[in-house]
Scaffold this active site. Structure first.
Site, short mmCIF file in Angstrom:
data_model
loop_
_atom_site.label_atom_id
_atom_site.label_comp_id
_atom_site.label_asym_id
_atom_site.label_seq_id
_atom_site.Cartn_x
_atom_site.Cartn_y
_atom_site.Cartn_z
N SER A 119 0.82 -1.21 0.00
CA SER A 119 0.00 0.00 0.00
C SER A 119 0.85 1.25 0.00
CB SER A 119 -0.87 0.04 1.25
OG SER A 119 -1.69 -1.08 1.31
N HIS A 140 -0.97 -2.58 -7.18
CA HIS A 140 -1.74 -2.25 -5.97
C HIS A 140 -3.25 -2.37 -6.23
CE1 HIS A 140 -2.85 1.04 -2.81
NE2 HIS A 140 -2.95 -0.16 -2.29
N GLU A 152 -3.60 0.25 -9.11
CA GLU A 152 -2.57 1.29 -9.26
C GLU A 152 -1.26 0.57 -9.60
OE1 GLU A 152 -1.95 3.30 -5.50
OE2 GLU A 152 -1.39 5.16 -6.47
N ASN A 190 -2.91 6.07 -1.49
CA ASN A 190 -2.80 6.24 -0.04
C ASN A 190 -2.14 7.54 0.38
OD1 ASN A 190 -4.21 4.06 1.15
ND2 ASN A 190 -2.70 2.72 0.17
N1 NAD Z 1 -6.47 -4.15 3.34
C1 NAD Z 1 -6.56 -3.33 2.32
O1 NAD Z 1 -7.56 -2.63 2.13
C2 NAD Z 1 -5.41 -3.26 1.34
C3 NAD Z 1 -5.61 -2.63 0.11
C4 NAD Z 1 -4.56 -2.61 -0.81
C5 NAD Z 1 -3.33 -3.18 -0.48
N2 NAD Z 1 -3.17 -3.77 0.75
C6 NAD Z 1 -1.87 -4.39 1.05
O2 NAD Z 1 -1.98 -5.78 0.81
C7 NAD Z 1 -1.09 -6.48 1.69
C8 NAD Z 1 -1.88 -7.52 2.47
O3 NAD Z 1 -2.89 -6.87 3.22
P1 NAD Z 1 -4.18 -7.67 3.74
O4 NAD Z 1 -5.20 -6.64 4.07
O5 NAD Z 1 -4.51 -8.80 2.83
O6 NAD Z 1 -3.62 -8.28 5.12
P2 NAD Z 1 -4.09 -9.60 5.88
O7 NAD Z 1 -3.61 -9.45 7.28
O8 NAD Z 1 -5.54 -9.88 5.62
O9 NAD Z 1 -3.27 -10.77 5.14
C9 NAD Z 1 -1.89 -10.86 5.13
C10 NAD Z 1 -1.51 -12.32 4.98
O10 NAD Z 1 -0.08 -12.43 4.79
C11 NAD Z 1 0.30 -13.63 5.40
N3 NAD Z 1 1.76 -13.67 5.58
C12 NAD Z 1 2.51 -13.15 6.56
N4 NAD Z 1 3.80 -13.46 6.37
C13 NAD Z 1 3.88 -14.19 5.23
C14 NAD Z 1 4.95 -14.80 4.51
N5 NAD Z 1 6.20 -14.73 4.95
N6 NAD Z 1 4.64 -15.50 3.41
C15 NAD Z 1 3.37 -15.57 2.96
N7 NAD Z 1 2.32 -15.00 3.61
C16 NAD Z 1 2.59 -14.33 4.73
C17 NAD Z 1 -0.49 -13.63 6.68
O11 NAD Z 1 -0.49 -14.93 7.29
C18 NAD Z 1 -1.85 -13.18 6.19
O12 NAD Z 1 -2.66 -14.28 5.79
C19 NAD Z 1 -0.40 -5.41 2.54
O13 NAD Z 1 0.81 -5.06 1.95
C20 NAD Z 1 -1.39 -4.26 2.48
O14 NAD Z 1 -0.79 -3.02 2.71
C21 NAD Z 1 -4.19 -3.84 1.64
#
Ligand code: NAD
Length: 282
Positions: A119, A140, A152, A190
């Site tokens: 993000s 993204h 993005e 963001n």
């Molecule tokens: N939540 C949002 O609205 C949003 C939007 C766009 C981008 N993002 C980005 O997407 C990414 C994930 O966010 P999310 O909301 O899905 O989080 P989340 O907490 O729902 O999921 C993250 C996952 O990553 C896993 N993980 C941790 N370490 C790992 C590893 N070494 N190998 C593989 N998997 C691993 C965790 O077990 C978990 O299942 C982040 O970088 C976040 O900034 C989030």
């Protein structure tokens, strides 16, 4: 280079959404996480989404079966060696993403593009962990991935034109609209959204308004489909805090200081929808 197998690292709310759209577009998908219970949870979410689409007659039940049949899972990151393109969607922590990119760089053939769904973490910093910075890019997606149209696409300093074009074409294949951004903390989405959310949290913190009233002002007064605090709960308060930290750290400007209340909620484990409690209870 033809992309047949699409790798997704992380099976959380973003990772499983990305896996769903990739499999729906006809690609074979390999989705990884650190524990089988997390990949199972990710698969269950995809199944739930697709079943809802069947109920609404958007897809047939045989299409649902075919999409699910294209998704394989693993808990071994080295299996990403089988993928033709990989997008990382693990938690928003720089140290963790650096380690994942070093491991992916070691595991994947040289021609494979390694994208991050980060993000806010600068793509150049992630790319520098690898020996293929020209093949590292930001992809993204927005939350919830199957619903939101935007991706993005972020070019790092070293990202090649070819990497950019392949990524752009993938967004189109997934039925998304891509927007191009350059590599600064928070990119476009963001950089603009998160300071607004943080300011809404400051309004709670300073007693300017109650949670519901702040969201009502932004929904009815500014025509936003969701209030900023409900959106923060959807994104995940841990992710919101991580993005604010990246902006604050990247620009060294006090206008990006994360609200202490946001930090307090995260420290208490109030992460929003995913933990059942944030600014609202679920
Ligand atoms: N939540 C949002 O609205 C949003 C939007 C766009 C981008 N993002 C980005 O997407 C990414 C994930 O966010 P999310 O909301 O899905 O989080 P989340 O907490 O729902 O999921 C993250 C996952 O990553 C896993 N993980 C941790 N370490 C790992 C590893 N070494 N190998 C593989 N998997 C691993 C965790 O077990 C978990 O299942 C982040 O970088 C976040 O900034 C989030």
């Amino acid at each position: 280079m033809e992309i047949k197998t699409f790798g997704v690292v992380g099976a959380g709310q973003m990772g499983n959404g990305i896996a769903q759209v990739a499999a729906t577009s006809g690609l074979q998908v390999l989705m990884s996480d650190i524990k089988e219970e997390f990949t199972e949870r990710g698969l269950a979410q995809i199944d739930k989404n697709l079943s809802r689409s069947v109920e609404k007659s958007k897809i047939t039940s045989s299409e649902r079966e075919a999409i699910l049949g294209r998704i394989a899972t693993t808990t071994d990151l080295a299996d990403m060696a089988k993928a033709d393109y990989v997008v990382e969607a693990a938690v928003e922590r720089e140290d963790l993403k650096f380690e994942i990119f070093r491991d992916l760089d070691a595991a994947c053939p040289d021609q494979v593009i390694l994208a991050s769904n980060t993000s806010s973490i600068p793509i150049g910093r992630i790319a520098a962990q690898t020996k293929r910075p020209e093949k590292v890019i930001g992809m993204h997606f927005m939350n919830p991935v199957p619903v939101m149209k935007l991706v993005e696409v972020i070019k790092g300093l070293a990202t090649s034109r070819e990497t950019f074009d392949i990524t752009w074409a993938l967004c189109e294949k997934f039925g998304k609209t891509a927007a191009e951004a350059n590599d600064f903390p928070g990119f476009i989405a963001n950089r603009i959204l998160m300071p607004m959310i943080n300011e809404a949290v400051f309004c709670v913190y300073q007693g300017v308004g109650k949670v519901e009233d702040i969201d009502t002002v932004m929904k009815l007064g500014m025509n936003h489909p969701m209030g900023p605090l409900a959106l923060a709960d959807l994104i995940g308060l841990d992710t919101c805090l991580a993005i604010m930290e990246t902006l604050y750290d990247g620009f060294k400007d006090s206008k990006y200081r994360p609200c202490p209340l946001l930090r307090k909620y995260v420290e208490a484990g109030w992460l929003g929808r995913k933990s059942g409690r944030g600014f609202y209870s679920y």
